[in-house]
Design a protein around this motif. Structure first.
Motif, PDB file in Angstrom:
ATOM      1  N   UNK A 138      45.957  39.604  27.740  1.00 21.53           N
ATOM      2  CA  UNK A 138      47.180  40.097  27.098  1.00 21.53           C
ATOM      3  C   UNK A 138      47.072  41.589  26.809  1.00 21.53           C
ATOM      4  N   UNK A 139      45.883  42.053  26.405  1.00 25.07           N
ATOM      5  CA  UNK A 139      45.684  43.487  26.178  1.00 25.07           C
ATOM      6  C   UNK A 139      45.878  44.270  27.481  1.00 25.07           C
ATOM      7  N   UNK A 140      45.477  43.698  28.606  1.00 19.52           N
ATOM      8  CA  UNK A 140      45.671  44.369  29.894  1.00 19.52           C
ATOM      9  C   UNK A 140      47.152  44.501  30.226  1.00 19.52           C
ATOM     10  N   UNK A 141      47.975  43.599  29.722  1.00 24.89           N
ATOM     11  CA  UNK A 141      49.414  43.647  29.997  1.00 24.89           C
ATOM     12  C   UNK A 141      50.167  44.532  29.015  1.00 24.89           C
ATOM     13  N   UNK A 142      49.573  44.815  27.852  1.00 27.97           N
ATOM     14  CA  UNK A 142      50.260  45.549  26.789  1.00 27.97           C
ATOM     15  C   UNK A 142      50.203  47.059  27.031  1.00 27.97           C
ATOM     16  N   UNK A 143      51.331  47.713  26.980  1.00 24.20           N
ATOM     17  CA  UNK A 143      51.362  49.172  27.084  1.00 24.20           C
ATOM     18  C   UNK A 143      50.597  49.791  25.915  1.00 24.20           C
ATOM     19  N   UNK A 144      49.798  50.819  26.211  1.00 21.86           N
ATOM     20  CA  UNK A 144      49.039  51.481  25.163  1.00 21.86           C
ATOM     21  C   UNK A 144      47.574  51.094  25.200  1.00 21.86           C
ATOM     22  N   UNK A 145      46.848  51.486  24.172  1.00 19.34           N
ATOM     23  CA  UNK A 145      45.401  51.260  24.113  1.00 19.34           C
ATOM     24  C   UNK A 145      45.071  50.222  23.054  1.00 19.34           C
ATOM     25  N   UNK A 146      44.372  49.161  23.468  1.00 19.39           N
ATOM     26  CA  UNK A 146      43.930  48.106  22.566  1.00 19.39           C
ATOM     27  C   UNK A 146      42.413  48.141  22.453  1.00 19.39           C
ATOM     28  N   UNK A 147      41.890  47.578  21.370  1.00 24.42           N
ATOM     29  CA  UNK A 147      40.443  47.468  21.184  1.00 24.42           C
ATOM     30  C   UNK A 147      40.121  46.021  20.846  1.00 24.42           C
ATOM     31  N   UNK A 148      39.165  45.459  21.570  1.00 24.38           N
ATOM     32  CA  UNK A 148      38.683  44.107  21.321  1.00 24.38           C
ATOM     33  C   UNK A 148      37.226  44.210  20.896  1.00 24.38           C
ATOM     34  N   UNK A 149      36.932  43.826  19.654  1.00 25.50           N
ATOM     35  CA  UNK A 149      35.612  44.073  19.067  1.00 25.50           C
ATOM     36  C   UNK A 149      34.695  42.851  19.168  1.00 25.50           C
ATOM     37  N   UNK A 157      27.903  41.995  12.979  1.00 29.74           N
ATOM     38  CA  UNK A 157      28.676  43.133  12.490  1.00 29.74           C
ATOM     39  C   UNK A 157      27.943  44.437  12.772  1.00 29.74           C
ATOM     40  N   UNK A 158      26.657  44.439  12.525  1.00 33.36           N
ATOM     41  CA  UNK A 158      25.845  45.607  12.846  1.00 33.36           C
ATOM     42  C   UNK A 158      24.458  45.091  13.196  1.00 33.36           C
ATOM     43  N   UNK A 159      23.801  45.750  14.154  1.00 40.56           N
ATOM     44  CA  UNK A 159      22.490  45.317  14.615  1.00 40.56           C
ATOM     45  C   UNK A 159      21.449  46.326  14.186  1.00 40.56           C
ATOM     46  N   UNK A 160      20.345  45.849  13.696  1.00 39.03           N
ATOM     47  CA  UNK A 160      19.278  46.725  13.246  1.00 39.03           C
ATOM     48  C   UNK A 160      18.150  46.723  14.272  1.00 39.03           C
ATOM     49  N   UNK A 161      17.771  47.893  14.753  1.00 35.25           N
ATOM     50  CA  UNK A 161      16.634  48.001  15.654  1.00 35.25           C
ATOM     51  C   UNK A 161      16.994  47.848  17.114  1.00 35.25           C
ATOM     52  N   UNK A 162      18.278  47.552  17.438  1.00 37.27           N
ATOM     53  CA  UNK A 162      18.681  47.494  18.837  1.00 37.27           C
ATOM     54  C   UNK A 162      20.170  47.821  18.899  1.00 37.27           C
ATOM     55  N   UNK A 163      20.693  47.917  20.123  1.00 37.14           N
ATOM     56  CA  UNK A 163      22.083  48.338  20.289  1.00 37.14           C
ATOM     57  C   UNK A 163      23.024  47.403  19.538  1.00 37.14           C
ATOM     58  N   UNK A 164      24.057  47.983  18.950  1.00 38.65           N
ATOM     59  CA  UNK A 164      25.017  47.210  18.184  1.00 38.65           C
ATOM     60  C   UNK A 164      25.915  46.388  19.083  1.00 38.65           C
ATOM     61  N   UNK A 165      26.835  45.637  18.491  1.00 41.78           N
ATOM     62  CA  UNK A 165      27.720  44.771  19.266  1.00 41.78           C
ATOM     63  C   UNK A 165      28.571  45.563  20.243  1.00 41.78           C
ATOM     64  N   UNK A 166      28.898  44.926  21.354  1.00 38.75           N
ATOM     65  CA  UNK A 166      29.704  45.572  22.391  1.00 38.75           C
ATOM     66  C   UNK A 166      31.186  45.336  22.129  1.00 38.75           C
ATOM     67  N   UNK A 167      31.984  46.369  22.366  1.00 36.39           N
ATOM     68  CA  UNK A 167      33.431  46.282  22.225  1.00 36.39           C
ATOM     69  C   UNK A 167      34.091  46.717  23.534  1.00 36.39           C
ATOM     70  N   UNK A 168      35.384  46.396  23.665  1.00 36.90           N
ATOM     71  CA  UNK A 168      36.157  46.811  24.832  1.00 36.90           C
ATOM     72  C   UNK A 168      37.364  47.626  24.386  1.00 36.90           C
ATOM     73  N   UNK A 169      37.598  48.756  25.054  1.00 35.45           N
ATOM     74  CA  UNK A 169      38.805  49.562  24.857  1.00 35.45           C
ATOM     75  C   UNK A 169      39.657  49.402  26.111  1.00 35.45           C
ATOM     76  N   UNK A 170      40.857  48.883  25.940  1.00 37.51           N
ATOM     77  CA  UNK A 170      41.696  48.492  27.070  1.00 37.51           C
ATOM     78  C   UNK A 170      42.959  49.354  27.097  1.00 37.51           C
ATOM     79  N   UNK A 171      43.156  50.076  28.199  1.00 39.09           N
ATOM     80  CA  UNK A 171      44.414  50.782  28.429  1.00 39.09           C
ATOM     81  C   UNK A 171      45.291  49.859  29.269  1.00 39.09           C
ATOM     82  N   UNK A 172      46.327  49.305  28.653  1.00 31.62           N
ATOM     83  CA  UNK A 172      47.119  48.267  29.297  1.00 31.62           C
ATOM     84  C   UNK A 172      48.325  48.785  30.052  1.00 31.62           C
TER      85      UNK A 172
END
Length: 509
Positions: free
Chosen positions: A469-480, A64-79
């Motif tokens: 599916x997010x790539x096919x969906x119109x609009x902006x999706x976020x995958x965390x 959920x959150x990382x201490x002392x190093x970069x936090x988790x990676x997420x993707x923002x998809x404009x479909x």
């Protein structure tokens, strides 16, 4: 901390808890707090310390959150974008991890060409490095050199890295020839429900290996007087089970017959590698393998694993779901023929080049061009079978493909306990999937995809299906929290962007 951050953190915690399948009360019990406190945290109505966030992450096994190093990676998809052009299939993830484990058989220098730079490989490299194996990327980071020490230091093993990969189970076969007693951490990997290691134990007992599993470790003892004096019949035609038996047989001074063996792509690559080490293997590509072992392997070997048929299927599915024309190059066609036959029956418009050989000189490849097609639901259900049937790992991609086809498709994922459940995450993106039981999903199409923000499923292939599916969906999706995707795919977002997708990686907190 601003109120909006509390709400965002609460949403991350809630999604992680739900993916774990826990109630608020179960999380509260694990944290030693009350259900009402968990409820307030998830609604963003309670201040929460970094220490508590870390405790919650540990309880839910979610970064959920990382201490002392970069936090988790997420993707923002404009479909809603069409893909175009051509993309090459990378080398096989499952072959690469098997070959890394197999390198423990060799006292000489091993070079593996075009190794997939994925999290699963990185975890194994961390484990190998911790026990004294020297590894380094060469040729501008494309190839991997592996040099073992005279003696392995298993007492220094990186247990955290080992527990984050199920591939550690394949250390058993090579190690039983190197030491009489040793310990390994429990195998981890994807959250796909209970997957027993008993088939591994049954096969390896024939080589004198006895395992006691206690306190989060496998305690191994080897009886050198025990030898496989008759054929080994695997109780499960599993890929890693077959690989473990092969790894044990490779340095057995004698001939070992393995029946009901998997003949899948990663097993074949392992057999080709063993032959490069001087181990003769008869019956490659069949369910009966005869291994002529050699007691000592000390060779400088250079090997090129073949391309990944599951990644190839991912890219084909990306083209189908986004209604795109796309050429997927270097497709290992032998391991995708059933999938393509099913897609042809559904109405897929595609063509392929003549076959040519992969760099290993054995695996047959083609370049495959997929075009926008009007698909119809298949008459028969989609279900996996051991090779040469429809690949178990390719079943989830048919959920996304079936969602864009006209009609109802029954998908029966009988192998894993949980994976079919994760496919219903597509409903949050507009899909119409009905879970009939933990193994069967009914998919109704066609689908009008819609953008959404959601937590990444904790299983590799369903996670990629959600991304498609997010790539096919119109609009902006976020995958965390897409760590699970990075376990099996190298630079997937960047490579999809190269053929027309719009995917941005980002971190928060």
């Amino acid at each position: 901390m601003a109120d909006d951050y509390l709400v965002r953190i609460g949403k991350l915690i809630r999604d992680a808890r739900q993916h774990r399948g826990w109630t608020q009360s179960q999380l509260a019990e694990a944290l030693g707090t009350s259900q009402s406190a968990v409820n307030r945290i998830e609604r963003g109505n309670q201040n929460i310390s970094l220490e508590m966030i870390a405790r919650i992450g540990e309880a839910l096994d979610s970064e959920i959150v990382s201490l002392g190093y970069a936090g988790p990676m997420h993707l923002r998809v404009v479909g809603g974008r069409r893909l175009s052009g051509a993309i090459d299939v990378k080398t096989s993830k499952n072959a690469c991890v098997a070959l890394l484990c197999a390198s423990l058989l060799n006292r000489g220098r091993t070079v593996l060409r075009r190794v997939a730079r994925i999290e699963e490989v990185y975890r194994l490299l961390e484990v190998l490095g911790s026990i004294g194996v020297r590894t380094r990327w060469i040729n501008d980071g494309v190839d991997l050199e592996i040099v073992p020490p005279a003696e392995l230091d298993l007492a220094a093993i990186d247990a955290d890295a080992a527990r984050r990969t199920r591939s550690i189970i394949m250390f058993l076969g090579p190690l039983l020839h190197r030491m009489d007693t040793f310990k390994l951490p429990y195998a981890g990997g994807c959250d796909l429900g209970t997957r027993t290691v008993e088939p591994h134990m049954i096969a390896l007992r024939r080589f004198g290996l006895d395992i006691a599993a206690t306190e989060g470790q496998y305690h191994a003892m080897v009886d050198r007087s025990v030898r496989p004096d008759r054929p080994i019949v695997l109780t499960e035609r599993g890929d890693t089970v077959t690989e473990n038996a092969l790894l044990a047989a490779a340095r057995h001074d004698g001939t070992t017959v393995i029946r009901n063996a998997s003949s899948n792509y990663m097993v074949q690559d392992l057999c080709f590698f063993l032959e490069a080490l001087g181990v003769k293997v008869d019956g490659i590509g069949t369910t009966t393998l005869t291994v002529h072992g050699v007691p000592t392997i000390d060779a400088d070997v250079d090997y090129s694993p073949s391309e990944d048929p599951v990644e190839a299927m991912s890219l084909v599915a990306a083209a189908v779901v986004t209604e795109s024309e796309l050429t997927v190059r270097r497709v290992p066609i032998e391991f995708l023929e059933i999938e393509l036959a099913v897609l042809e029956e559904m109405g897929l418009d595609h063509d392929r080049t003549p076959e040519y050989f992969a760099d290993n000189g054995r695996t047959r490849l083609v370049d495959l061009t997929v075009r926008p097609s009007k698909l119809e639901a298949p008459i028969d259900k989609i279900h996996p079978m051991p090779f040469p049937g429809l690949n178990i790992d390719n079943v989830p991609f048919f959920a996304a493909i079936a969602a864009v086809a006209q009609g109802k498709t029954l998908i029966h994922d009988w192998v894993y306990d949980n994976r079919a459940i994760y496919l219903t995450d597509l409903n949050r993106l507009g899909g119409r999937l009905q879970l009939l039981d933990p193994h069967r999903v009914l998919v109704e199409g066609p689908t009008r995809w819609r953008a959404a923000e959601m937590m990444c499923p904790p299983a590799l292939r369903p996670a990629v299906v959600v991304l498609l599916a997010m790539m096919a969906a119109e609009g902006t999706s976020v995958l965390r929290n897409v760590y699970v995707i990075n376990r099996g795919y190298e630079d997937l977002a960047e490579r999809l962007n190269s053929i027309g997708a719009q995917i941005e990686t980002f971190r928060d907190i």
